[in-house]
Design a protein around this motif. Structure first.
Motif, short mmCIF file in Angstrom:
data_model
loop_
_atom_site.label_atom_id
_atom_site.label_comp_id
_atom_site.label_asym_id
_atom_site.label_seq_id
_atom_site.Cartn_x
_atom_site.Cartn_y
_atom_site.Cartn_z
N VAL A 54 -26.71 -9.47 -31.20
CA VAL A 54 -27.72 -8.72 -31.95
C VAL A 54 -29.10 -9.32 -31.74
O VAL A 54 -30.08 -8.61 -31.51
N ALA A 55 -29.20 -10.64 -31.82
CA ALA A 55 -30.49 -11.31 -31.65
C ALA A 55 -31.04 -11.10 -30.25
O ALA A 55 -32.24 -10.83 -30.08
N LEU A 56 -30.17 -11.22 -29.25
CA LEU A 56 -30.63 -11.06 -27.87
C LEU A 56 -31.08 -9.62 -27.61
O LEU A 56 -32.11 -9.40 -26.96
N THR A 57 -30.34 -8.66 -28.13
CA THR A 57 -30.72 -7.26 -27.94
C THR A 57 -32.06 -6.96 -28.59
O THR A 57 -32.90 -6.22 -28.05
N ALA A 58 -32.30 -7.54 -29.77
CA ALA A 58 -33.56 -7.30 -30.48
C ALA A 58 -34.74 -7.96 -29.79
O ALA A 58 -35.85 -7.41 -29.78
N ALA A 59 -34.52 -9.12 -29.17
CA ALA A 59 -35.63 -9.90 -28.61
C ALA A 59 -35.88 -9.64 -27.13
O ALA A 59 -36.98 -9.89 -26.65
N ALA A 60 -34.89 -9.15 -26.42
CA ALA A 60 -34.99 -9.03 -24.97
C ALA A 60 -35.85 -7.85 -24.55
O ALA A 60 -35.98 -6.85 -25.27
N ALA A 61 -36.44 -7.97 -23.38
CA ALA A 61 -37.15 -6.85 -22.78
C ALA A 61 -36.13 -5.80 -22.34
O ALA A 61 -34.95 -6.12 -22.10
N PRO A 62 -36.54 -4.54 -22.23
CA PRO A 62 -35.59 -3.48 -21.85
C PRO A 62 -34.79 -3.79 -20.58
O PRO A 62 -33.59 -3.51 -20.53
N ASP A 63 -35.43 -4.36 -19.58
CA ASP A 63 -34.73 -4.64 -18.33
C ASP A 63 -33.64 -5.70 -18.50
O ASP A 63 -32.74 -5.81 -17.65
N ARG A 65 -31.70 -5.84 -21.22
CA ARG A 65 -30.67 -5.32 -22.10
C ARG A 65 -29.58 -4.67 -21.25
O ARG A 65 -29.53 -3.45 -21.07
N THR A 66 -28.72 -5.53 -20.72
CA THR A 66 -27.60 -5.08 -19.90
C THR A 66 -26.32 -5.74 -20.40
O THR A 66 -26.37 -6.76 -21.10
N PHE A 67 -25.19 -5.18 -20.02
CA PHE A 67 -23.91 -5.76 -20.42
C PHE A 67 -23.76 -7.17 -19.84
O PHE A 67 -23.27 -8.08 -20.51
N ALA A 68 -24.21 -7.34 -18.59
CA ALA A 68 -24.09 -8.65 -17.95
C ALA A 68 -24.96 -9.69 -18.65
O ALA A 68 -24.53 -10.83 -18.88
N ALA A 69 -26.20 -9.31 -19.00
CA ALA A 69 -27.10 -10.26 -19.66
C ALA A 69 -26.57 -10.63 -21.04
O ALA A 69 -26.61 -11.81 -21.44
N LEU A 70 -26.08 -9.65 -21.78
CA LEU A 70 -25.49 -9.94 -23.09
C LEU A 70 -24.29 -10.86 -22.95
O LEU A 70 -24.13 -11.82 -23.70
N SER A 71 -23.42 -10.55 -22.01
CA SER A 71 -22.20 -11.34 -21.83
C SER A 71 -22.52 -12.77 -21.43
O SER A 71 -21.83 -13.71 -21.86
N ASP A 72 -23.55 -12.95 -20.61
CA ASP A 72 -23.92 -14.29 -20.18
C ASP A 72 -24.20 -15.18 -21.38
O ASP A 72 -23.74 -16.33 -21.47
N THR A 73 -24.97 -14.65 -22.34
CA THR A 73 -25.31 -15.43 -23.53
C THR A 73 -24.15 -15.53 -24.51
O THR A 73 -23.81 -16.61 -24.99
N VAL A 74 -23.51 -14.39 -24.80
CA VAL A 74 -22.47 -14.35 -25.83
C VAL A 74 -21.25 -15.16 -25.42
O VAL A 74 -20.74 -16.01 -26.18
N GLN A 75 -20.75 -14.91 -24.22
CA GLN A 75 -19.54 -15.62 -23.78
C GLN A 75 -19.82 -17.11 -23.58
O GLN A 75 -18.97 -17.95 -23.88
N SER A 76 -21.01 -17.45 -23.07
CA SER A 76 -21.34 -18.86 -22.89
C SER A 76 -21.41 -19.58 -24.23
O SER A 76 -20.92 -20.71 -24.37
N LEU A 77 -22.01 -18.93 -25.23
CA LEU A 77 -22.09 -19.54 -26.56
C LEU A 77 -20.71 -19.74 -27.16
O LEU A 77 -20.39 -20.83 -27.68
N MET A 78 -19.87 -18.73 -27.10
CA MET A 78 -18.54 -18.84 -27.69
C MET A 78 -17.68 -19.86 -26.95
O MET A 78 -16.81 -20.50 -27.55
N VAL A 135 -33.01 0.43 -22.91
CA VAL A 135 -32.16 -0.48 -22.14
C VAL A 135 -32.52 -0.36 -20.67
O VAL A 135 -33.35 0.47 -20.27
N ALA A 136 -31.89 -1.20 -19.85
CA ALA A 136 -32.15 -1.17 -18.41
C ALA A 136 -31.67 0.14 -17.80
O ALA A 136 -30.89 0.89 -18.41
N ASP A 137 -32.12 0.40 -16.59
CA ASP A 137 -31.76 1.65 -15.92
C ASP A 137 -30.26 1.74 -15.65
O ASP A 137 -29.68 2.83 -15.69
N ASP A 138 -29.63 0.61 -15.37
CA ASP A 138 -28.18 0.60 -15.09
C ASP A 138 -27.55 -0.49 -15.96
O ASP A 138 -27.12 -1.53 -15.46
#
Length: 262
Positions: A54-63, A65-78, A135-138
């Motif tokens: 949620v925090a990353l989606t709110a703070a990130a630039a549109p480009d 906001r991708t599944f890969a970018a979210l996963s990089d942060t979320v999975q790494s943190l967990m 969100v990003a184009d793809d």
């Protein structure tokens, strides 16, 4: 309930054998997430992933906001917390007698690891799908590879926990080592230009970045296998050997150890 048998009848199971099977296989799986404290730990790990998404989606630039970018942060943190399940399972092993083997305990950590990995995939997918912002184009590029990679990241993290839990007697020291050793090696290799290409071959975080980018090639899969062999197989083999040399401390009966997670 495991069936009982006459020891002379090979078609059923005797009382002593039933207890050993229960203690070596079902017991570790039950204890992996079967106690109240470990269910809270699992819930806390997933909650950390939700908050990060949620925090990353709110703070990130549109480009970004991708599944890969979210996963990089979320999975790494967990994955920082996932090794705790392996360390706690090894602590259970030390409390049990010799009849409880190391291998089932090590494999049992895959259960919470898979739950965390799949939970992270669902969290990232739901957050991205429900975000009201641009969100990003793809945004779903490489979604299948990233989803599988998220689960593999957690499995390796869990195995690092069991390996260092076997090598180090103190759970606190073992947990700190699961953070300091992999990231320390990554930073050490990254500090020397000639050694930087070795990061994805020798460190979990190096392979995590590749897996969660989704841009995997044959070479990158081979790199991940090398990391799995070093930190998953090799570390646990060394831990099991060290545990055998030290000898298991006296513990309760196998039956009592198997029933601890109930």
């Amino acid at each position: 309930m495991t069936a009982l048998r006459n020891p002379d009848d090979p078609g059923t199971t005797g009382p002593q054998e039933a207890i050993v099977v229960d203690g070596t296989m079902r017991g570790p799986l039950q204890r992996a997430i079967g106690t109240r404290a470990r269910r809270w730990l699992l819930a806390g790990t997933l909650l950390a992933g939700v908050l990060a998404a949620v925090a990353l989606t709110a703070a990130a630039a549109p480009d970004d906001r991708t599944f890969a970018a979210l996963s990089d942060t979320v999975q790494s943190l967990m994955s920082v917390l996932t090794p705790l399940f392996g360390i706690l399972l090894v602590r259970d092993l030390r409390r049990a007698p010799d009849a409880v083997r190391v291998t089932p305990t090590v494999l049992a950590v895959c259960l919470p690891a898979v739950v965390i990995g799949v939970g992270g995939v669902l969290v990232c997918a739901a957050t991205l799908a429900l975000t009201p912002a641009d969100v990003a184009d793809d945004p779903w590029r490489h979604v299948g590879t990233v989803a599988v990679g998220g689960v593999l990241v957690q499995i390796v993290a869990g195995l690092v926990g069991t390996g260092l839990g076997l090598l180090l007697r103190s759970p606190v020291v073992a947990f700190l080592a699961t953070i300091v050793l992999p990231l320390g090696l990554y930073a050490l290799l990254g500090g020397v230009d000639a050694l930087r290409p070795a990061q994805p071959w020798l460190t979990p975080y190096g392979s995590v970045r590749n897996l969660l980018s989704g841009d995997m090639s044959v070479l990158r899969w081979v790199q991940w296998l090398c990391v799995l062999l070093i930190w998953g197989v090799g570390l646990n083999a060394a831990g099991a050997a060290a545990s055998r040399r030290r000898g298991n401390p006296p513990g309760r009966s196998v039956g009592a150890a198997a029933g601890e997670g109930r």
